[in-house]
Every structure is written in C-alpha cells, then in structure tokens.
Write a protein that holds these residues in place. Structure first.
Motif, PDB file in Angstrom:
ATOM      1  N   THR A  93       7.373   1.960   4.719  1.00  0.00           N
ATOM      2  CA  THR A  93       6.577   0.765   4.465  1.00  0.00           C
ATOM      3  C   THR A  93       5.381   1.104   3.592  1.00  0.00           C
ATOM      4  O   THR A  93       5.200   2.249   3.182  1.00  0.00           O
ATOM      5  N   SER A  94       4.552   0.087   3.313  1.00  0.00           N
ATOM      6  CA  SER A  94       3.308   0.307   2.568  1.00  0.00           C
ATOM      7  C   SER A  94       2.284  -0.687   3.083  1.00  0.00           C
ATOM      8  O   SER A  94       2.595  -1.534   3.938  1.00  0.00           O
ATOM      9  N   GLY A  95       1.073  -0.621   2.540  1.00  0.00           N
ATOM     10  CA  GLY A  95      -0.013  -1.481   3.018  1.00  0.00           C
ATOM     11  C   GLY A  95       0.244  -2.961   2.853  1.00  0.00           C
ATOM     12  O   GLY A  95      -0.465  -3.776   3.449  1.00  0.00           O
ATOM     13  N   SER A  96       1.254  -3.331   2.060  1.00  0.00           N
ATOM     14  CA  SER A  96       1.444  -4.768   1.873  1.00  0.00           C
ATOM     15  C   SER A  96       2.410  -5.384   2.891  1.00  0.00           C
ATOM     16  O   SER A  96       2.799  -6.541   2.753  1.00  0.00           O
ATOM     17  N   ALA A  97       2.773  -4.620   3.919  1.00  0.00           N
ATOM     18  CA  ALA A  97       3.607  -5.179   5.001  1.00  0.00           C
ATOM     19  C   ALA A  97       3.024  -4.729   6.341  1.00  0.00           C
ATOM     20  O   ALA A  97       2.207  -3.819   6.392  1.00  0.00           O
ATOM     21  N   ASN A 120       4.590   5.853   5.680  1.00  0.00           N
ATOM     22  CA  ASN A 120       3.761   4.884   4.969  1.00  0.00           C
ATOM     23  C   ASN A 120       3.422   5.368   3.567  1.00  0.00           C
ATOM     24  O   ASN A 120       2.898   6.474   3.386  1.00  0.00           O
ATOM     25  N   PHE A 121       3.732   4.515   2.583  1.00  0.00           N
ATOM     26  CA  PHE A 121       3.344   4.773   1.189  1.00  0.00           C
ATOM     27  C   PHE A 121       1.892   4.336   1.044  1.00  0.00           C
ATOM     28  O   PHE A 121       1.593   3.145   1.054  1.00  0.00           O
ATOM     29  N   GLY A 122       0.967   5.288   0.933  1.00  0.00           N
ATOM     30  CA  GLY A 122      -0.455   4.975   0.891  1.00  0.00           C
ATOM     31  C   GLY A 122      -1.172   5.824   1.908  1.00  0.00           C
ATOM     32  O   GLY A 122      -0.573   6.222   2.922  1.00  0.00           O
ATOM     33  N   VAL A 123      -2.453   6.099   1.648  1.00  0.00           N
ATOM     34  CA  VAL A 123      -3.202   6.920   2.611  1.00  0.00           C
ATOM     35  C   VAL A 123      -3.649   6.076   3.803  1.00  0.00           C
ATOM     36  O   VAL A 123      -3.708   6.552   4.931  1.00  0.00           O
ATOM     37  N   GLY A 124      -3.944   4.790   3.550  1.00  0.00           N
ATOM     38  CA  GLY A 124      -4.368   3.902   4.632  1.00  0.00           C
ATOM     39  C   GLY A 124      -3.146   3.372   5.367  1.00  0.00           C
ATOM     40  O   GLY A 124      -2.185   2.938   4.738  1.00  0.00           O
ATOM     41  N   TYR A 125      -3.192   3.414   6.696  1.00  0.00           N
ATOM     42  CA  TYR A 125      -2.031   2.954   7.476  1.00  0.00           C
ATOM     43  C   TYR A 125      -2.465   1.937   8.517  1.00  0.00           C
ATOM     44  O   TYR A 125      -1.892   1.851   9.614  1.00  0.00           O
ATOM     45  N   VAL A 161      -3.056  13.294  -2.515  1.00  0.00           N
ATOM     46  CA  VAL A 161      -2.527  13.088  -3.880  1.00  0.00           C
ATOM     47  C   VAL A 161      -3.227  11.944  -4.612  1.00  0.00           C
ATOM     48  O   VAL A 161      -3.152  11.870  -5.845  1.00  0.00           O
ATOM     49  N   LEU A 162      -3.901  11.042  -3.874  1.00  0.00           N
ATOM     50  CA  LEU A 162      -4.567   9.924  -4.550  1.00  0.00           C
ATOM     51  C   LEU A 162      -6.092  10.041  -4.571  1.00  0.00           C
ATOM     52  O   LEU A 162      -6.779   9.151  -5.078  1.00  0.00           O
ATOM     53  N   ASN A 163      -6.634  11.162  -4.065  1.00  0.00           N
ATOM     54  CA  ASN A 163      -8.097  11.297  -4.011  1.00  0.00           C
ATOM     55  C   ASN A 163      -8.744  11.073  -5.373  1.00  0.00           C
ATOM     56  O   ASN A 163      -9.725  10.342  -5.497  1.00  0.00           O
ATOM     57  N   ALA A 200     -12.194   0.717  -0.165  1.00  0.00           N
ATOM     58  CA  ALA A 200     -11.501   1.158   1.056  1.00  0.00           C
ATOM     59  C   ALA A 200     -10.569   0.076   1.582  1.00  0.00           C
ATOM     60  O   ALA A 200      -9.379   0.011   1.210  1.00  0.00           O
ATOM     61  N   ARG A 201     -11.095  -0.781   2.431  1.00  0.00           N
ATOM     62  CA  ARG A 201     -10.348  -1.924   2.963  1.00  0.00           C
ATOM     63  C   ARG A 201     -11.309  -3.091   3.090  1.00  0.00           C
ATOM     64  O   ARG A 201     -12.466  -2.906   3.510  1.00  0.00           O
ATOM     65  N   GLY A 202     -10.827  -4.291   2.787  1.00  0.00           N
ATOM     66  CA  GLY A 202     -11.652  -5.476   2.914  1.00  0.00           C
ATOM     67  C   GLY A 202     -12.163  -5.671   4.323  1.00  0.00           C
ATOM     68  O   GLY A 202     -13.262  -6.199   4.540  1.00  0.00           O
ATOM     69  N   PRO A 213      -7.976  -5.963  -8.690  1.00  0.00           N
ATOM     70  CA  PRO A 213      -6.868  -6.350  -7.802  1.00  0.00           C
ATOM     71  C   PRO A 213      -6.242  -5.154  -7.051  1.00  0.00           C
ATOM     72  O   PRO A 213      -5.065  -4.883  -7.211  1.00  0.00           O
ATOM     73  N   HIS A 214      -7.036  -4.457  -6.234  1.00  0.00           N
ATOM     74  CA  HIS A 214      -6.564  -3.302  -5.448  1.00  0.00           C
ATOM     75  C   HIS A 214      -5.771  -2.305  -6.311  1.00  0.00           C
ATOM     76  O   HIS A 214      -4.572  -2.125  -6.111  1.00  0.00           O
ATOM     77  N   VAL A 215      -6.484  -1.709  -7.254  1.00  0.00           N
ATOM     78  CA  VAL A 215      -5.844  -0.769  -8.185  1.00  0.00           C
ATOM     79  C   VAL A 215      -6.348   0.665  -8.012  1.00  0.00           C
ATOM     80  O   VAL A 215      -6.119   1.514  -8.865  1.00  0.00           O
ATOM     81  N   GLY A 216      -7.009   0.941  -6.882  1.00  0.00           N
ATOM     82  CA  GLY A 216      -7.619   2.254  -6.674  1.00  0.00           C
ATOM     83  C   GLY A 216      -6.731   3.432  -7.031  1.00  0.00           C
ATOM     84  O   GLY A 216      -7.141   4.348  -7.740  1.00  0.00           O
ATOM     85  N   SER A 217      -5.499   3.420  -6.551  1.00  0.00           N
ATOM     86  CA  SER A 217      -4.599   4.563  -6.775  1.00  0.00           C
ATOM     87  C   SER A 217      -3.575   4.276  -7.873  1.00  0.00           C
ATOM     88  O   SER A 217      -2.649   5.066  -8.076  1.00  0.00           O
ATOM     89  N   ALA A 218      -3.755   3.153  -8.569  1.00  0.00           N
ATOM     90  CA  ALA A 218      -2.670   2.656  -9.439  1.00  0.00           C
ATOM     91  C   ALA A 218      -2.624   3.289 -10.826  1.00  0.00           C
ATOM     92  O   ALA A 218      -2.769   2.617 -11.850  1.00  0.00           O
ATOM     93  N   THR A 238      -0.526   9.202 -10.240  1.00  0.00           N
ATOM     94  CA  THR A 238      -0.776   9.205  -8.790  1.00  0.00           C
ATOM     95  C   THR A 238       0.317   8.474  -8.030  1.00  0.00           C
ATOM     96  O   THR A 238       0.762   8.919  -6.971  1.00  0.00           O
ATOM     97  N   ARG A 239       0.771   7.355  -8.583  1.00  0.00           N
ATOM     98  CA  ARG A 239       1.827   6.622  -7.871  1.00  0.00           C
ATOM     99  C   ARG A 239       3.128   7.445  -7.822  1.00  0.00           C
ATOM    100  O   ARG A 239       3.862   7.391  -6.834  1.00  0.00           O
ATOM    101  N   ALA A 240       3.382   8.239  -8.876  1.00  0.00           N
ATOM    102  CA  ALA A 240       4.572   9.106  -8.857  1.00  0.00           C
ATOM    103  C   ALA A 240       4.418  10.158  -7.760  1.00  0.00           C
ATOM    104  O   ALA A 240       5.373  10.456  -7.023  1.00  0.00           O
ATOM    105  N   ALA A 241       3.213  10.703  -7.627  1.00  0.00           N
ATOM    106  CA  ALA A 241       2.972  11.716  -6.589  1.00  0.00           C
ATOM    107  C   ALA A 241       3.094  11.092  -5.199  1.00  0.00           C
ATOM    108  O   ALA A 241       3.618  11.717  -4.265  1.00  0.00           O
ATOM    109  N   MET A 242       2.604   9.856  -5.036  1.00  0.00           N
ATOM    110  CA  MET A 242       2.713   9.169  -3.734  1.00  0.00           C
ATOM    111  C   MET A 242       4.181   8.876  -3.414  1.00  0.00           C
ATOM    112  O   MET A 242       4.613   9.013  -2.267  1.00  0.00           O
ATOM    113  N   ALA A 243       4.937   8.493  -4.432  1.00  0.00           N
ATOM    114  CA  ALA A 243       6.366   8.197  -4.232  1.00  0.00           C
ATOM    115  C   ALA A 243       7.101   9.461  -3.792  1.00  0.00           C
ATOM    116  O   ALA A 243       7.900   9.453  -2.843  1.00  0.00           O
TER     117      ALA A 243
END
Ligand code: 8YV
Length: 311
Positions: A49-53, A71-76, A97-99, A229-231, A276-281, A285-290
């Motif tokens: 999963t990821s933060g959008s679910a 979880n795809f993403g550091v925040g869970y 990987v996204l620091n 971080a998070r809203g 629009p929540h692009v911190g790690s985008a 970085t997204r390849a490393a997260m994947a």
C-alpha cells in the motif's frame, strides 16, 4: 483470476504495481471489497500500500493469513499498526532513500515562502513589473532562526542544509538527541524562539494537532510555518485563520489534512506557497522507493523477514 498471496491496496506508482503483477500476479483490492475479501481474503499474506490508501483494522481482520504490510513511503500513518502488531503482522516502510529529496523540498519551500519567489513569478507573468515598478521586499533566509519540529532522519537532513545558510537551528522531539542544536522542551517554546517553524514530525495519533493555536501564536505575526510532514500535525483550521487574519507572516505547505483537498481560503493569499505533496517526488527517489518496496515484498515471501520493518 489465478490465486495470489499479494494484494495491492490503493493506487501505487506504475513500476510498483507492474512489478507486483509481473512477479506475483497480485490482486488489486476492488472499491467494493466485500465479495473479493470473502473469496480471496484467506489467500493473502502480503498487503502492499501507500499513503493514499487506508489499511485499517477491518481490512486486517478480513485477511486471516496476513503476515506483512509493505508501505510505499516513509510515513505509515494510514496503516493501523496497533491492529497489525496485535496479530504479529510486520509493517515496513521506505526510510532513508527519500531523506534528500524531502529535505530539498523543505528548503525550497522555505526559500520560496520567505522570499516570495512564486508570488514574484506571478507578478512578472501578470505584467505588473512595468506598472508597479517594484516587487515588495521579502524576508531574508540566511541567518534566520529555524525551529524543527521532529528531528528524525528528514529533520536532520533539513537542519544540515539550513546550517549552510547560517541559520540558527533548534528542535523539539519527544526526546533530546545528541546534536549540536538547541533543544526546546515544547512545540510552543520552539515556535516562540524561531522565525520559521519547520514541521518534520511523523504523522499519526501521537503528533495530531501538535501545532495548535498556542504554537501559531507563539510563532507570531513575523513567523513562518513550513510543513513537509503530514497535514494532521497542524490544526489546519487554526492555520487558515492565523493566515487570513495576518497573525502569521506566511506558510509553505506540501501536505494537508484532507489531501487532495486544500482549503480554498488559502488560494487568495500571496504569502502562502502551496505544493501538491511532492516532497519525495523525483524520478530518482521514487525509483529507489519502488525498489525498496519490492525488495520488502520479495524478502518477506522468501524468508519471512522484512528488509526495513518500522520496528
Ligand atoms: C509519498 C510521503 O508521497 O514517504 C512519505 O511518507 O509522504 C511521500 O514520500 C507518499 O508516501 C506516497 O504515497
């Protein structure tokens, strides 16, 4: 449909979804999941999963053989970790990987917010330069006092970058850590002694609403808030009120309480930068997260162990 042990919950970046399909014939949880769960719930050992679910207790309950939530993403914070751990289910995320990308975003957002670059760009595009002659003066970043709320991996990467700008760094964490920065005993104390408050704390119940009216008032009419971080860490209604009533100098936001919905009151404010929540985008970085996400799945399925468990 053939039987699979892997279930995708919510949207995932195409490379991850493709990898899960190619390697494991993964299922995708349908929007109306009842029939799917009744038929296939017992097959599933890994959820990806990821933060959008949301992976809540009800879904976990419907998967009796679940062993891991990847979880795809550091925040869970969208995963009910208490429900998972109560059943001995492992949870992994994508730390480290996204620091750099997220810290770069924080610094870019801070620069933009204090110096008004996005507003200045709008000024030029609107043809106002020849008419108004000068764009208003802005706030200097170099030498400013920055308070970091949450000095974890990303908070430290932000501090390192801002140190190079000659900023004075202070921080608040649940616990004092061994760093050369001043420790503040509360978010309010941190805000009172900062020109800019950067929110880098993990989301979830323990940090919900940490930045409240008292913290915003302590930051004051010359203070700026940056949130990558998070809203949920910020009381958004209080933030909107502080900004519209000019009780805060400005804000740079990458995250919101109810993404992708952004309070419309903010759209009219030139002292607010909205991302629009692009911190790690970034592509890299997204390849490393994947890669790390898929490695967690493969490792769990072959050995029962996750590569980067959250605890
Ligand atoms: C991602 C993030 O955009 O890692 C996180 O916690 O917020 C971002 O890197 C998000 O997880 C993707 O859903």
């Amino acid at each position: 449909m053939s039987t699979s042990q892997v279930l995708q919950v919510g949207p995932l970046m195409p490379a991850v979804a493709q990898g899960l399909r190619d390697d494991y014939d993964a299922y995708v949880l349908p929007d109306e999941p009842a029939e799917f769960l009744a038929t296939h719930g017992g097959d599933i050992t890994v959820v990806v999963t990821s933060g959008s679910a949301v992976v809540d207790a009800a879904l976990i309950d419907a998967l009796p053989n679940l062993g891991a939530i990847v979880n795809f993403g550091v925040g869970y914070d969208t995963v009910d970790v208490d429900a998972a751990f109560a059943r001995g289910i492992g949870v992994s995320n994508t730390p480290e990987v996204l620091n750099d990308a997220v810290a770069d975003t924080a610094v870019g957002l801070l620069l933009d917010t204090l110096r008004g670059f996005s507003a200045a760009d709008r000024f030029v595009r609107a043809g106002r330069w020849p008419v108004d002659k000068m764009f208003p003066l802005t706030r200097e970043v170099s030498g400013s006092r920055v308070g970091i709320l949450g000095l974890g991996r990303i908070g430290r990467a932000i501090a390192l970058r801002l140190s190079a700008f000659g900023c004075t760094i202070s921080y608040h964490n649940r616990h004092r850590v061994d760093v050369p920065y001043e420790y503040a005993s509360s978010p309010e104390e941190l805000a009172r002694n900062a020109d800019v408050l950067v929110v880098a704390a993990a989301g979830g119940d323990s940090s919900r609403g940490l930045v409240d009216r008292a913290v915003l008032d302590a930051l004051g009419p010359d203070g700026y808030l940056i949130n990558i971080a998070r809203g949920s860490v910020v009381d958004e209604a209080e933030l909107v009120a502080a900004l519209t009533e000019r009780r805060l100098a400005g804000a740079g936001l990458d995250v919101y309480a109810d993404e992708p919905n952004v309070p419309e009151a903010l759209f009219a404010l030139d002292n607010v930068v909205l991302l629009p929540h692009v911190g790690s985008a970034t592509t890299q970085t997204r390849a490393a997260m994947a890669e790390l996400t898929l490695r967690n799945v493969a490792s769990f399925l072959s050995s029962g162990a996750l590569v980067t468990p959250v605890r």
